[in-house]
Motif scaffolding. Structure first.
Motif, PDB file in Angstrom:
ATOM      1  N   ILE A   1     -18.011   0.867 -24.231  1.00  0.00           N
ATOM      2  CA  ILE A   1     -16.857   0.016 -23.913  1.00  0.00           C
ATOM      3  C   ILE A   1     -15.608   0.444 -24.672  1.00  0.00           C
ATOM      4  O   ILE A   1     -14.494   0.035 -24.322  1.00  0.00           O
ATOM      5  CB  ILE A   1     -17.162  -1.475 -24.191  1.00  0.00           C
TER       6      ILE A   1
ATOM      7  N   GLY B   1     -12.672  -6.672 -18.807  1.00  0.00           N
ATOM      8  CA  GLY B   1     -12.338  -5.257 -18.968  1.00  0.00           C
ATOM      9  C   GLY B   1     -13.436  -4.474 -19.655  1.00  0.00           C
ATOM     10  O   GLY B   1     -13.686  -3.308 -19.317  1.00  0.00           O
ATOM     11  N   ASP B   2     -14.105  -5.098 -20.636  1.00  0.00           N
ATOM     12  CA  ASP B   2     -15.234  -4.438 -21.304  1.00  0.00           C
ATOM     13  C   ASP B   2     -16.341  -4.106 -20.301  1.00  0.00           C
ATOM     14  O   ASP B   2     -16.934  -3.021 -20.338  1.00  0.00           O
ATOM     15  CB  ASP B   2     -15.807  -5.333 -22.400  1.00  0.00           C
TER      16      ASP B   2
ATOM     17  N   TRP C   1     -18.184  -9.898 -24.387  1.00  0.00           N
ATOM     18  CA  TRP C   1     -17.493  -8.878 -23.608  1.00  0.00           C
ATOM     19  C   TRP C   1     -16.445  -9.524 -22.719  1.00  0.00           C
ATOM     20  O   TRP C   1     -16.694 -10.570 -22.106  1.00  0.00           O
ATOM     21  CB  TRP C   1     -18.466  -8.101 -22.727  1.00  0.00           C
TER      22      TRP C   1
ATOM     23  N   ARG D   1      -7.784  -8.774 -17.350  1.00  0.00           N
ATOM     24  CA  ARG D   1      -8.883  -7.964 -17.886  1.00  0.00           C
ATOM     25  C   ARG D   1      -9.396  -8.493 -19.224  1.00  0.00           C
ATOM     26  O   ARG D   1     -10.492  -8.155 -19.655  1.00  0.00           O
ATOM     27  CB  ARG D   1      -8.447  -6.505 -18.058  1.00  0.00           C
ATOM     28  N   ASP D   2      -8.602  -9.319 -19.894  1.00  0.00           N
ATOM     29  CA  ASP D   2      -9.000  -9.849 -21.194  1.00  0.00           C
ATOM     30  C   ASP D   2      -9.752 -11.177 -21.097  1.00  0.00           C
ATOM     31  O   ASP D   2     -10.116 -11.766 -22.121  1.00  0.00           O
ATOM     32  CB  ASP D   2      -7.772 -10.032 -22.079  1.00  0.00           C
TER      33      ASP D   2
ATOM     34  N   ALA E   1     -15.295  -1.215 -18.172  1.00  0.00           N
ATOM     35  CA  ALA E   1     -15.378   0.029 -18.936  1.00  0.00           C
ATOM     36  C   ALA E   1     -16.827   0.477 -19.096  1.00  0.00           C
ATOM     37  O   ALA E   1     -17.140   1.675 -19.031  1.00  0.00           O
ATOM     38  CB  ALA E   1     -14.725  -0.161 -20.310  1.00  0.00           C
TER      39      ALA E   1
ATOM     40  N   ASP F   1      -6.212   1.652 -23.299  1.00  0.00           N
ATOM     41  CA  ASP F   1      -5.500   0.672 -22.479  1.00  0.00           C
ATOM     42  C   ASP F   1      -5.010   1.264 -21.168  1.00  0.00           C
ATOM     43  O   ASP F   1      -5.085   0.616 -20.114  1.00  0.00           O
ATOM     44  CB  ASP F   1      -4.316   0.101 -23.262  1.00  0.00           C
TER      45      ASP F   1
ATOM     46  N   LEU G   1      -9.343   0.689 -14.059  1.00  0.00           N
ATOM     47  CA  LEU G   1     -10.803   0.731 -14.098  1.00  0.00           C
ATOM     48  C   LEU G   1     -11.418   0.906 -12.714  1.00  0.00           C
ATOM     49  O   LEU G   1     -12.442   1.574 -12.556  1.00  0.00           O
ATOM     50  CB  LEU G   1     -11.347  -0.547 -14.753  1.00  0.00           C
TER      51      LEU G   1
ATOM     52  N   GLU H   1      -6.251   3.719 -19.443  1.00  0.00           N
ATOM     53  CA  GLU H   1      -7.375   3.932 -18.524  1.00  0.00           C
ATOM     54  C   GLU H   1      -7.947   2.598 -18.047  1.00  0.00           C
ATOM     55  O   GLU H   1      -8.358   2.469 -16.890  1.00  0.00           O
ATOM     56  CB  GLU H   1      -8.452   4.772 -19.210  1.00  0.00           C
ATOM     57  N   ARG H   2      -7.953   1.614 -18.923  1.00  0.00           N
ATOM     58  CA  ARG H   2      -8.457   0.297 -18.515  1.00  0.00           C
ATOM     59  C   ARG H   2      -7.577  -0.338 -17.444  1.00  0.00           C
ATOM     60  O   ARG H   2      -8.042  -1.191 -16.692  1.00  0.00           O
ATOM     61  CB  ARG H   2      -8.568  -0.635 -19.722  1.00  0.00           C
TER      62      ARG H   2
ATOM     63  N   PHE I   1     -12.679   4.063 -23.165  1.00  0.00           N
ATOM     64  CA  PHE I   1     -11.423   4.132 -22.425  1.00  0.00           C
ATOM     65  C   PHE I   1     -10.335   3.303 -23.106  1.00  0.00           C
ATOM     66  O   PHE I   1     -10.580   2.168 -23.517  1.00  0.00           O
ATOM     67  CB  PHE I   1     -11.631   3.633 -20.988  1.00  0.00           C
TER      68      PHE I   1
END
Length: 285
Positions: free
Chosen positions: A97, A49-50, A46, A37-38, A53, A102, A108, A104-105, A100
Motif C-alpha cells: 500500500i 485508496g489503500d 485501510w 480516496r481517504d 493501491a 499521491d 488508481l 499515482e494514487r 504508490f
C-alpha cells in the motif's frame, strides 16, 4: 451422500481468466468513481485508496512472478525465517500500500487496468498447472490457483472499496464459485493455524451449492489438506454453503452467525457441531 462434481481444469481456468477479465473493467470504473480516496474502507485501518493501491500492487507483483522476474529483493521486504503466513502477508501488504505515491494514487483505476491487463496478457500462453514461486507464501502455486486468488482479491476488495465509497458492487455466484474451486483449496491449506490445528482431527465434506465444487477438508497432525474431487470417505460433518456467502465468510467480510441465520451455511452429518471449528483453524492477516 450427494455427488462429486468433476471438472476440466483447462476449461475452468479459462472461465476464471474470463471472469477476471470481466471484473477488471468494473473494478476500474469503481475506482474512478470514488469521491474520496481517504475515506475508511471495508478493511480496518485501510482507506479506500489503500485498498486500491493494494490491488494495483497485487496485479503488478503476481504478473512479475508469473513472468519469472527476479529483480525484487523479497528478503528485504518479508520477515526473516519461517514465520506464520499471516505475519508474512501482513508485511507484504504494508509494503504494497506504500508502493504508490499521491500522483499515482490519483489514477488508481488506470494502474489497476494497466497491471491487470498485463497479468492476463503475460499468462495467456501458460498452462494452468504452471508453477509460480510466491515468496510470501514460501510455496509454489499453480497459475490456476494464482488466477483464482486474483479474482477473489478483485471481488472482495471491490466490495471493500464500494462500502467505503458508498457505491454499488456485485459479486456474482458464478464468480465466487470459480474462486472457491480454483484458489480456496490452496489458500485454506496454506493459512491453517498449525498451533490451533495441533491435536485436532477433523474430516469435513464442503459442498458449494448451485453446482459448485466439492472439497474434502481434512485436519490431522497439525496440518490441513483440502482436496477437490476426493475419493469417497467417511466424514465427521458436511457443510453446505452458498458460494458468495462462503467467499465473504472465508475473507472475514461476513460473520458466520449471519450466514447461518440466513440459511446460506448449513451443517449436517453425524457430528455437525465440528463445522464450527473450521474458521478457528484459519489464520488471517
Amino acid at each position: 451422500m450427494g455427488t462429486v462434481t468433476r471438472f476440466d481444469p483447462d476449461v475452468e481456468h479459462l472461465k476464471t481468466r474470463a471472469a477476471l477479465a470481466d471484473v477488471l473493467p468494473r473494478l476500474v470504473s469503481l475506482l474512478r468513481a470514488v469521491p474520496d480516496r481517504d475515506a475508511a474502507s471495508g478493511v480496518p485501518v485501510w482507506t479506500v485508496g489503500d485498498v486500491g493501491a493494494h490491488l494495483a500492487s497485487a496485479f503488478l507483483a503476481y504478473g512479475s512472478l508469473a513472468r519469472g522476474d527476479d529483480s525484487t529483493d523479497w528478503d528485504g521486504i518479508l520477515p526473516p525465517g519461517d514465520g506464520r503466513l499471516d505475519e508474512r502477508v501482513t508485511a507484504m501488504n504494508a509494503t504494497a500500500i506504500g508502493l504508490f505515491g499521491d500522483d499515482e494514487r490519483a489514477r488508481l483505476g488506470d494502474l489497476v487496468a494497466e497491471h491487470g491487463a498485463a497479468f492476463l496478457r503475460d499468462t495467456a500462453q501458460l498452462a494452468p498447472d504452471t508453477l509460480v514461486v510466491v515468496p510470501w507464501f514460501r510455496q509454489r502455486l499453480t497459475l490456476a490457483a494464482l488466477t483464482g486468488l486474483l479474482l477473489g482479491e478483485s471481488l472482495v476488495h471491490g466490495l471493500d472499496i464500494a462500502r467505503g465509497a458508498g457505491l454499488p458492487w456485485t459479486i456474482r455466484p458464478v464468480e465466487a464459485t470459480l474462486v472457491l474451486g480454483q484458489a480456496m483449496p490452496t489458500l485454506m491449506s496454506l493459512a491453517c493455524d498449525t498451533e490451533k490445528a495441533a491435536g485436532t482431527t477433523l474430516a469435513l465434506d464442503l459442498v458449494v451449492k448451485y453446482g459448485g465444487p466439492r472439497l474434502a477438508v481434512v485436519v490431522e497432525d497439525g496440518a490441513m489438506t483440502v482436496t477437490r474431487d476426493a475419493p469417497h470417505r467417511s466424514y465427521d460433518c458436511r457443510l453446505t454453503v452458498a458460494p458468495v456467502t462462503f467467499l465473504l465468510v472465508a475473507f472475514r467480510r461476513t460473520p458466520v452467525w449471519k450466514a447461518v441465520a440466513f440459511g446460506h451455511l448449513r451443517a449436517g452429518g453425524r457430528r455437525p457441531w465440528l463445522a464450527t471449528r473450521l474458521p478457528q483453524l484459519i489464520a488471517s492477516p
